[in-house]
Motif scaffolding. Structure first.
Motif, PDB file in Angstrom:
ATOM      1  N   VAL A 146       0.874  -1.182   0.000  1.00 45.43           N
ATOM      2  CA  VAL A 146       0.000   0.000   0.000  1.00 45.43           C
ATOM      3  C   VAL A 146       0.908   1.229   0.000  1.00 45.43           C
ATOM      4  N   ILE A 147       0.591   2.208  -0.830  1.00 45.56           N
ATOM      5  CA  ILE A 147       1.372   3.459  -0.827  1.00 45.56           C
ATOM      6  C   ILE A 147       0.442   4.572  -0.358  1.00 45.56           C
ATOM      7  N   HIS A 148       0.753   5.134   0.798  1.00 44.85           N
ATOM      8  CA  HIS A 148      -0.087   6.214   1.323  1.00 44.85           C
ATOM      9  C   HIS A 148       0.400   7.536   0.742  1.00 44.85           C
ATOM     10  N   ASP A 149      -0.497   8.203   0.042  1.00 48.00           N
ATOM     11  CA  ASP A 149      -0.122   9.485  -0.556  1.00 48.00           C
ATOM     12  C   ASP A 149      -1.211  10.503  -0.230  1.00 48.00           C
ATOM     13  N   GLN A 150      -0.991  11.741  -0.633  1.00 55.98           N
ATOM     14  CA  GLN A 150      -2.017  12.768  -0.424  1.00 55.98           C
ATOM     15  C   GLN A 150      -1.831  13.894  -1.434  1.00 55.98           C
ATOM     16  N   ALA A 151      -2.876  14.704  -1.572  1.00 58.99           N
ATOM     17  CA  ALA A 151      -2.814  15.826  -2.520  1.00 58.99           C
ATOM     18  C   ALA A 151      -1.692  16.769  -2.097  1.00 58.99           C
ATOM     19  N   GLY A 152      -0.995  17.311  -3.084  1.00 57.55           N
ATOM     20  CA  GLY A 152       0.138  18.179  -2.779  1.00 57.55           C
ATOM     21  C   GLY A 152       0.138  19.451  -3.618  1.00 57.55           C
ATOM     22  N   ALA A 153       1.194  20.242  -3.416  1.00 56.03           N
ATOM     23  CA  ALA A 153       1.225  21.591  -4.001  1.00 56.03           C
ATOM     24  C   ALA A 153       1.751  21.637  -5.436  1.00 56.03           C
ATOM     25  N   GLY A 154       2.228  20.493  -5.955  1.00 54.68           N
ATOM     26  CA  GLY A 154       2.718  20.500  -7.349  1.00 54.68           C
ATOM     27  C   GLY A 154       4.219  20.333  -7.415  1.00 54.68           C
ATOM     28  N   PRO A 155       4.788  20.531  -8.607  1.00 53.23           N
ATOM     29  CA  PRO A 155       6.216  20.263  -8.825  1.00 53.23           C
ATOM     30  C   PRO A 155       7.130  21.215  -8.044  1.00 53.23           C
ATOM     31  N   ILE A 156       8.342  20.738  -7.796  1.00 52.51           N
ATOM     32  CA  ILE A 156       9.339  21.535  -7.060  1.00 52.51           C
ATOM     33  C   ILE A 156      10.634  21.543  -7.876  1.00 52.51           C
ATOM     34  N   ARG A 157      11.199  22.732  -8.053  1.00 51.92           N
ATOM     35  CA  ARG A 157      12.511  22.792  -8.728  1.00 51.92           C
ATOM     36  C   ARG A 157      13.587  22.519  -7.672  1.00 51.92           C
ATOM     37  N   LEU A 158      14.453  21.579  -7.961  1.00 51.93           N
ATOM     38  CA  LEU A 158      15.502  21.217  -7.008  1.00 51.93           C
ATOM     39  C   LEU A 158      16.832  21.843  -7.441  1.00 51.93           C
ATOM     40  N   LYS A 159      17.731  21.966  -6.476  1.00 54.70           N
ATOM     41  CA  LYS A 159      19.086  22.478  -6.811  1.00 54.70           C
ATOM     42  C   LYS A 159      19.757  21.472  -7.719  1.00 54.70           C
ATOM     43  N   SER A 160      20.430  21.974  -8.758  1.00 53.90           N
ATOM     44  CA  SER A 160      21.049  21.007  -9.670  1.00 53.90           C
ATOM     45  C   SER A 160      22.526  20.853  -9.322  1.00 53.90           C
TER      46      SER A 160
END
Ligand code: PMV
Length: 354
Positions: free
Chosen positions: A340-354
């Protein structure tokens, strides 16, 4: 004599790296059937997830032989690489500035491989975000590439990916009651009722196998389907009902729409020619158990399905502890290795440090 000298190229126009983490999404009103260049036959609405995501890193440069190298979870993946190679044509049409570059792409999913979770929404949206960011760097645009264009580019990779650009809720497909909505890209849905903040989605992995019929083949079977027009009208009507329900905190309507849409999606598969079925016995056991719990206790819990046998159990955050312990005690027995994978609604994509 005055000679004009070319301005030296800045380092970022020669080489650079961008990285995005982009989530999957779960549709409540389903997209099923398309035409033209990835245009939807009906509008759809989804919640963007948070834990199930793809992280993609693209290093671009003007040097090197291969236009594209691609590693998935640290390894060569020729099938994905071919798909991305084809996708580059769409990328170049939208961002011609990228044509002269070479790309080294690395991608990882947060969820375990071959769980049967569709990863095209997270994967294609992460790619579109990276390409959009590179294009705005190269063209020296003062503002980042528009989300609208990125959503359009994501759509060309996989329809549902267009919606992952926004969290927590997005609509893709023109609908008269949703201002700004379009078949070309997704738009965010705002002013949601607090009931739906952080809506929970526990993904019950009933079967981890490869699907017998791919989503692309399923979309194609909607051409000439005897119920196609009724299905598209039903989706529009369900979206009509869902939008005010999301704004007013009307969980009963939400539940009714979510379950009707899930079963209608699978009804389309079961009544196409050739017909097919992706649900498994465990899928039906879980659906029955969810409905029985709701009838006996009134707990606001419901299900939706993607194009596969796994069940997404949806419930508001307020009832998370009781629903999760019920899932453990009652539903895990139907899951492959109890997964089972517990997930939830979130704020959308995130730009990460490259
Ligand atoms: O984006 P595609 O082509 O993988 O199609 C997705 C279709 C469904 O997941 C079944 C429904 C949806 O709207 O996400």
């Amino acid at each position: 004599m005055h000679t004009e000298r070319e301005a030296p190229q800045s380092l970022s126009t020669i080489r650079g790296t961008v990285r995005w983490q982009s989530p999957s999404n779960i549709a409540i009103v389903k997209y099923w059937g398309k035409h033209g260049n990835q245009l939807p036959s009906n509008p759809s609405l989804s919640f963007t997830l948070s834990s199930a995501h793809t992280t993609t890193t693209i290093t671009y440069s003007k040097e090197g032989d291969a236009q594209l190298t691609f590693y998935f979870e640290g390894k060569d993946h020729p099938a994905f690489a071919r798909r991305i190679e084809q996708y580059l044509e769409s990328v170049f049409r939208i961002y011609p500035v990228l044509r002269d570059y070479r790309f080294h792409i690395r991608s990882e999913n947060s969820f375990p491989h071959s769980t049967g979770i569709a990863s095209s929404a997270s994967a294609m949206s992460a790619l579109a975000l990276c390409f959009g960011t590179i294009a705005s760097t190269l063209s020296k645009a003062l503002t980042p590439a528009s989300k609208q264009t990125i959503s359009e580019l994501a759509r060309l990779g996989s329809g549902s990916a267009s919606r992952s650009i926004y969290g927590p809720v997005a609509v893709w497909g023109a609908h008269p009651k949703i201002p700004g909505s379009s078949d070309n890209y997704a738009v965010p849905v705002e002013n949601m009722h607090a009931t739906f903040d952080g809506l929970c989605d526990s993904i019950l992995i009933v079967d981890r196998g490869e699907k017998a019929v791919s989503s692309s083949a399923g979309h194609a079977l909607m051409h000439g389907h005897p119920f196609a027009e009724q299905r598209f009208a039903q989706a529009r009507h369900n979206l009509d009902r869902l939008i005010p329900a999301l704004r007013n905190g009307d969980i009963e309507t939400f539940i009714e729409v979510a379950e009707t849409e899930a079963l209608s999606l699978h009804a389309m598969m079961m009544t196409s020619t050739p017909s097919y079925m992706l649900m498994k016995p465990g899928t039906l056991e879980i659906i029955e158990a969810i409905r029985a719990l709701r009838a006996s206790s009134g707990t606001p819990v419901c299900f939706t399905l993607d194009a596969g046998p796994n069940v997404h159990v949806l419930y508001p955050g307020q009832v998370a502890p009781e629903v999760r312990s019920w899932i453990d005690s009652t539903l895990k027995q139907y899951c492959a290795e109890g997964q089972v994978i517990h997930d939830q609604a979130g704020a959308g994509p995130i730009r990460l440090k490259s």
